[in-house]
Structure formats: C-alpha cells, structure tokens
Write an enzyme that holds these catalytic residues in place. Structure first.
Site, mmCIF file in Angstrom:
data_model
loop_
_atom_site.group_PDB
_atom_site.id
_atom_site.type_symbol
_atom_site.label_atom_id
_atom_site.label_comp_id
_atom_site.label_asym_id
_atom_site.label_seq_id
_atom_site.Cartn_x
_atom_site.Cartn_y
_atom_site.Cartn_z
ATOM 1 N N ASP A 26 0.859 -1.178 0.000
ATOM 2 C CA ASP A 26 0.000 0.000 0.000
ATOM 3 C C ASP A 26 0.898 1.232 0.000
ATOM 4 O OD1 ASP A 26 -3.247 0.176 0.716
ATOM 5 O OD2 ASP A 26 -2.118 2.037 0.934
ATOM 6 N N THR A 118 -12.879 -3.142 -9.468
ATOM 7 C CA THR A 118 -14.038 -2.986 -10.353
ATOM 8 C C THR A 118 -13.764 -1.829 -11.306
ATOM 9 O OG1 THR A 118 -15.469 -3.774 -8.598
ATOM 10 C CG2 THR A 118 -16.534 -2.600 -10.401
ATOM 11 N N ASN A 208 -23.659 -6.156 -9.831
ATOM 12 C CA ASN A 208 -24.062 -5.058 -8.950
ATOM 13 C C ASN A 208 -25.259 -4.297 -9.500
ATOM 14 O OD1 ASN A 208 -22.335 -5.663 -6.917
ATOM 15 N ND2 ASN A 208 -20.851 -4.054 -7.354
ATOM 16 N N PHE A 249 -32.172 -9.714 -1.394
ATOM 17 C CA PHE A 249 -32.113 -8.367 -1.990
ATOM 18 C C PHE A 249 -33.494 -7.852 -2.391
ATOM 19 C CE2 PHE A 249 -27.851 -6.636 -2.227
ATOM 20 C CZ PHE A 249 -27.190 -7.648 -1.569
ATOM 21 N N LEU A 250 -34.495 -8.312 -1.652
ATOM 22 C CA LEU A 250 -35.866 -7.873 -1.895
ATOM 23 C C LEU A 250 -36.416 -7.268 -0.607
ATOM 24 C CD1 LEU A 250 -37.368 -8.139 -4.567
ATOM 25 C CD2 LEU A 250 -38.603 -10.093 -3.628
ATOM 26 N N CYS A 260 -19.862 0.456 -3.197
ATOM 27 C CA CYS A 260 -19.921 -0.291 -4.456
ATOM 28 C C CYS A 260 -21.174 -0.020 -5.272
ATOM 29 C CB CYS A 260 -19.805 -1.781 -4.188
ATOM 30 S SG CYS A 260 -18.172 -2.238 -3.605
HETATM 31 C C1 UDX Z 1 -22.016 -5.273 -2.702
HETATM 32 C C2 UDX Z 1 -22.243 -6.605 -3.410
HETATM 33 O O1 UDX Z 1 -23.203 -7.391 -2.697
HETATM 34 C C3 UDX Z 1 -20.924 -7.349 -3.527
HETATM 35 O O2 UDX Z 1 -21.121 -8.549 -4.251
HETATM 36 C C4 UDX Z 1 -19.917 -6.467 -4.231
HETATM 37 O O3 UDX Z 1 -18.661 -7.113 -4.299
HETATM 38 C C5 UDX Z 1 -19.773 -5.133 -3.525
HETATM 39 O O4 UDX Z 1 -21.060 -4.518 -3.393
HETATM 40 P P1 UDX Z 1 -21.688 -4.497 -0.156
HETATM 41 O O5 UDX Z 1 -21.473 -3.115 -0.663
HETATM 42 O O6 UDX Z 1 -20.786 -5.037 0.907
HETATM 43 O O7 UDX Z 1 -21.602 -5.551 -1.360
HETATM 44 O O8 UDX Z 1 -23.178 -4.510 0.407
HETATM 45 P P2 UDX Z 1 -24.500 -5.382 0.228
HETATM 46 O O9 UDX Z 1 -24.610 -6.358 1.305
HETATM 47 O O10 UDX Z 1 -24.631 -5.862 -1.160
HETATM 48 O O11 UDX Z 1 -25.592 -4.244 0.499
HETATM 49 C C6 UDX Z 1 -25.656 -3.083 -0.314
HETATM 50 C C7 UDX Z 1 -26.689 -2.112 0.173
HETATM 51 O O12 UDX Z 1 -27.991 -2.572 -0.180
HETATM 52 C C8 UDX Z 1 -26.724 -1.860 1.682
HETATM 53 O O13 UDX Z 1 -26.878 -0.459 1.885
HETATM 54 C C9 UDX Z 1 -27.954 -2.613 2.134
HETATM 55 O O14 UDX Z 1 -28.529 -2.007 3.280
HETATM 56 C C10 UDX Z 1 -28.857 -2.475 0.934
HETATM 57 N N1 UDX Z 1 -29.863 -3.546 0.799
HETATM 58 C C11 UDX Z 1 -29.462 -4.846 0.593
HETATM 59 C C12 UDX Z 1 -31.214 -3.239 0.823
HETATM 60 O O15 UDX Z 1 -31.598 -2.070 0.990
HETATM 61 N N2 UDX Z 1 -32.127 -4.247 0.651
HETATM 62 C C13 UDX Z 1 -31.770 -5.531 0.455
HETATM 63 O O16 UDX Z 1 -32.660 -6.373 0.301
HETATM 64 C C14 UDX Z 1 -30.390 -5.845 0.423
#
Ligand code: UDX
Length: 433
Positions: A26, A118, A208, A249-250, A260
């Site tokens: 780093d 990414t 994503n 994710f629903l 991300c």
């Molecule tokens: C995400 C992807 O899941 C991962 O595969 C990628 O490598 C990086 O981005 P991350 O950012 O760690 O990972 O978070 P994730 O768990 O995916 O949640 C993303 C956001 O969506 C959060 O703010 C979470 O609160 C929100 N979320 C998730 C919802 O609002 N509803 C859901 O049903 C699921």
C-alpha cells in the site's frame, strides 16, 4: 496484493491462510504499519484473528516498496479502489493507472497481473498494452481479469468460499495461472467461469446493477404500497416464495449505499454512454432515482411526525454505517438522512455500534451519543436507519421511558410493529400502513 483496502487486505489474509506466500503493498505507510502489527484498519468480523494467525505463520508480510513487490510476485493482484469521480458518474482510475505505471517498468521476470478492482470494461485491455509497452519482461507478463464479489461483513467467507470464480483470460497460460492461484478454492467445489477479458470486467458491474435493480424494484413497490395502504413486507414475502424471483435483496427500506452499488451503477452508465449503448442502461437512472427518493421520503415522514416543526426537535438516529456489521459510511443512507434533517434545523443525535469514529471525522457537525439509550434520551422522534441487531433487539418499553415523545420510523422494516405499538409508540415504516 496491490492495495490493502477492504478487498486487498482481505484477499491477502485469505490467500495466506490458504498456504500461499503473500506480500501486501500500500502507498499509505500508516495502513501498512497497522496491518504488519496485526491490526485491521476497518471493521470486518473474523478478519483480525486470521490476520494475526497468518502473520505469525510467516506467510504474510506488508510493504510500501514496489521494487520488493516486483521481485516477489508470481501473481500480482490489483486491488486498488475505483471511486466515483467528483461531479461525474465515471469511475476515477487514477489509483489503477498509478499502480500499473509504477509496477510495470519493474517487472523483469515472468508473472501474471490479475485485475480484481471494479473497472469500466476496456480497462484490462488498456492495462495489458501499457504493461506490454513498459515491462522489461514484455510478453512474459500475462494480464488476466478476476473480479471480486465479496460483501462487507462477510468478506472472509465470501473470499474463501465464493459463489463462483471468474477468470477473464486471453490465453491458456493466463487460465492456468489463475487455476493454480485458486487451486484450494476450486478443490472446495467453487464453480469456475472462464471468459474473455471484456466479459470478466462486465460480470462484476452486471451483478451489482442487478442487485441494485432488485432493491430499487421492491422500493418502487413500497412507494405504490404507501399510496394504497398496502404492506410491502408482506408483498415481498409473497414474491419471495416464487423461486424464479427469490427473496434475497428484496428487502424494502431506506435503500442501498456503500462503496460499491451506487458508484458502480453510475460508472456503468457512464461507460455505456462512451460505448454508444447508453439506452441499454437508462433504466439504471431510474434505479438510482428510486433509491434516492427513499431518503427524501424518510425526511418527509420525520417532518410529518414532528407536525412540520424541525427547530429544537431532537431526533435520535440509530445507525450511521451503510449497512449493519460494517463501519463503512461511504454513501450511507443513514448519514444522508441525518444531514438533511440537521440542515432542516432539527437537533440530530447519531449512534452506531461501529461507525462512530468514521462518522465523526466525515460529519463533524452532527451530534453523537454513546449508546441507543443516550441517543433516544429526550428525543421527539427515533429513526432506525441501519438495522444492527442491537437496534432490532432494543426494548421499546425501556426506550419509551427516556424519549420526549414515543415516535419511531423504522427505515429498514426491521422491527415488529405490534410490539412497538403495544409499548405506546407511534410506529411508522417505509412501504407499510
Ligand atoms: C455489494 C455486493 O453485494 C458485492 O457482491 C460487491 O462485491 C460489492 O457490493 P456491499 O457493498 O458489501 O456488497 O453490500 P451489500 O450487502 O450488497 O448491500 C448493499 C446495500 O444494499 C446496503 O446499503 C444494504 O442495506 C442495501 N440492501 C441490501 C437493501 O436495501 N435491501 C436488500 O434487500 C439488500
């Protein structure tokens, strides 16, 4: 590992735990000092004990020297960040190209350069030509793309037991190098998808974009539910039994944030524009807009519960991280709402189990409390904005005793409305009557 942020540090530790000799680089000496000392500079369950174990095994070291890295590596994994550019949708590739242009002239022996960051599709090909032009080892440096799908909070498990491995290669030699580098993971039964470079780069942003779309879909349904006194949590439950749709994710609520999903869908749209296929992704503009409208709706609900008066009203904000089990506040919906309410004149008090230090640095104007109870003390309104277990399990009767008025908005549909109403609370939520 080039870059020891979330991705690089986790990947370095996990690869060392699988038995490889790993050197993490780093440019930030403070980060390197902490990691070398067995300290993970961010909150990630399970990572620190594994860091200590792998450091003690002698298989993991950290450095700030590119010369050392060039000399050391059979495979160089690119793990640097690609944040959104200021005032633009596109990804900022400065860290990527700085790493490539610094390392390439030092590569004197055969090795593999594997991109994990990414990036906009086309970046891998550009990196390959830069390396071919400036690495003394020339054609003996193989460029491959190996996107990473780890989630914060589950980073170790996602790295050691991923749903799939994607190897973007343009030669047999590249595929072979990746199969060797991931041999223990593949032996564990993880499926491998071998593609060309372009497809591998696209898989990550497509994944994503799909996840963001799924969340915004259910949040759009929440808007419709609000207009019809329907219940989005029941709607989502009923949809989830359809195996073609699935329940993950629903979950309707305040929507997505983090380092991300938001920036990746924007960078994807920007890249599609450059490629002349912007129409293919215009729906992502709507996905982004639905997501941001949830934050505005939360502010409106707060205003409604406070009878349109923000001045001298105390609002307890439960949650600062963009999601539970993380201290990451990048594009945090909770802190966005907190800031909007603060600017509207309310006395906002924030508490989060892990993200307080980060929040204080980035949002010094907000007031912070040391516990849920302290935040709720004297509050006219409580907003649950990040669904930490600690908040889900909070006792509504105990909290009712310390607040000035028992009003709560459940921004993550994480609480049992009956339980809170029975304890005397006015309970409101996003997408529910
Ligand atoms: C995400 C992807 O899941 C991962 O595969 C990628 O490598 C990086 O981005 P991350 O950012 O760690 O990972 O978070 P994730 O768990 O995916 O949640 C993303 C956001 O969506 C959060 O703010 C979470 O609160 C929100 N979320 C998730 C919802 O609002 N509803 C859901 O049903 C699921």
């Amino acid at each position: 590992m080039l870059g020891t942020g979330y991705l690089g540090a986790t990947h370095a530790v996990c690869m060392a735990s699988l038995g490889f000799d790993v050197l993490g680089l780093d440019v930030d000496p403070a980060k390197i000092a902490r990691l070398s000392n067995g300290e993970v500079p961010f909150y990630e369950p399970g990572l620190e004990p594994l860091l200590r174990k792998t450091l003690a095994s002698g298989r993991l070291r950290f450095t700030t020297s590119y010369e050392e890295v060039a000399e050391f590596g059979d495979v160089h994994f690119l793990c640097v960040g690609t944040p959104q550019k200021d005032n633009e949708y596109a990804a900022d590739l400065d860290y990527v190209y700085t790493a490539v242009t610094t390392l390439a002239p030092l590569l004197t022996r055969p090795c593999t350069f594997a991109g994990k960051s990414t990036v906009p599709v086309g970046t891998a090909e550009r990196i390959a030509s830069r390396i071919a032009a400036s690495a003394p080892a020339g054609d003996d440096v193989e460029v491959v793309w190996n996107p990473e799908f780890l989630r914060e909070g589950f980073a170790v498990d996602d790295t050691l037991h991923p749903d799939r491995l994607v190897f973007g290669v343009d030669s047999q030699r590249g595929e072979q190098a990746m199969r060797e580098a991931f041999a223990p993971v593949i032996a564990g039964g993880t499926p491998v998808v071998v593609t060309d470079l372009a497809t591998a780069q696209l898989v990550k942003v497509a994944a994503n974009a799909f996840l963001a779309t799924k969340i915004s879909f259910i949040n759009a349904m929440a808007e419709v539910c609000e207009a019809t006194h329907a219940d989005v949590t029941k709607l989502s439950e009923a949809l989830s039994h359809d195996s073609r749709i699935g329940g993950r994710f629903l979950h309707a609520g305040l929507g997505f944030g983090g380092g991300c999903l938001p920036k990746d869908i924007r960078a994807f749209m920007a890249r599609a524009g450059e490629l002349g296929v912007d129409q293919a992704l215009t729906f992502l503009t709507e996905v982004d807009a639905i997501n941001l409208r949830r934050r505005a709706r939360m502010v409106d609900l707060a205003r409604e519960l406070l009878d349109d008066t923000m001045a001298h009203r105390r609002i307890a904000i439960l949650g600062a991280a963009f999601k539970p089990n993380s201290d990451d506040i990048r594009d945090s919906p909770a802190l966005d709402v907190a800031t909007r309410l603060h600017h509207a004149g309310a006395d906002v008090v924030v508490y989060d189990p892990a993200a307080m230090d980060n929040a204080r640095i980035r949002y010094p104007d907000l007031t912070y409390a040391a516990s849920t109870l302290e935040a709720a003390h004297g509050a006219h309104l409580v907003l649950l904005l990040t669904e930490w277990l600690e908040f889900r399990e909070a006792d509504p009767a105990v909290l009712a005793e310390v607040v000035a008025a028992p009003n709560i908005v459940d921004g993550r549909n994480a609480l049992d409305p009956d339980r809170w109403r029975a304890a005397g609370w006015t309970y409101r939520a996003l997408g529910r009557p």
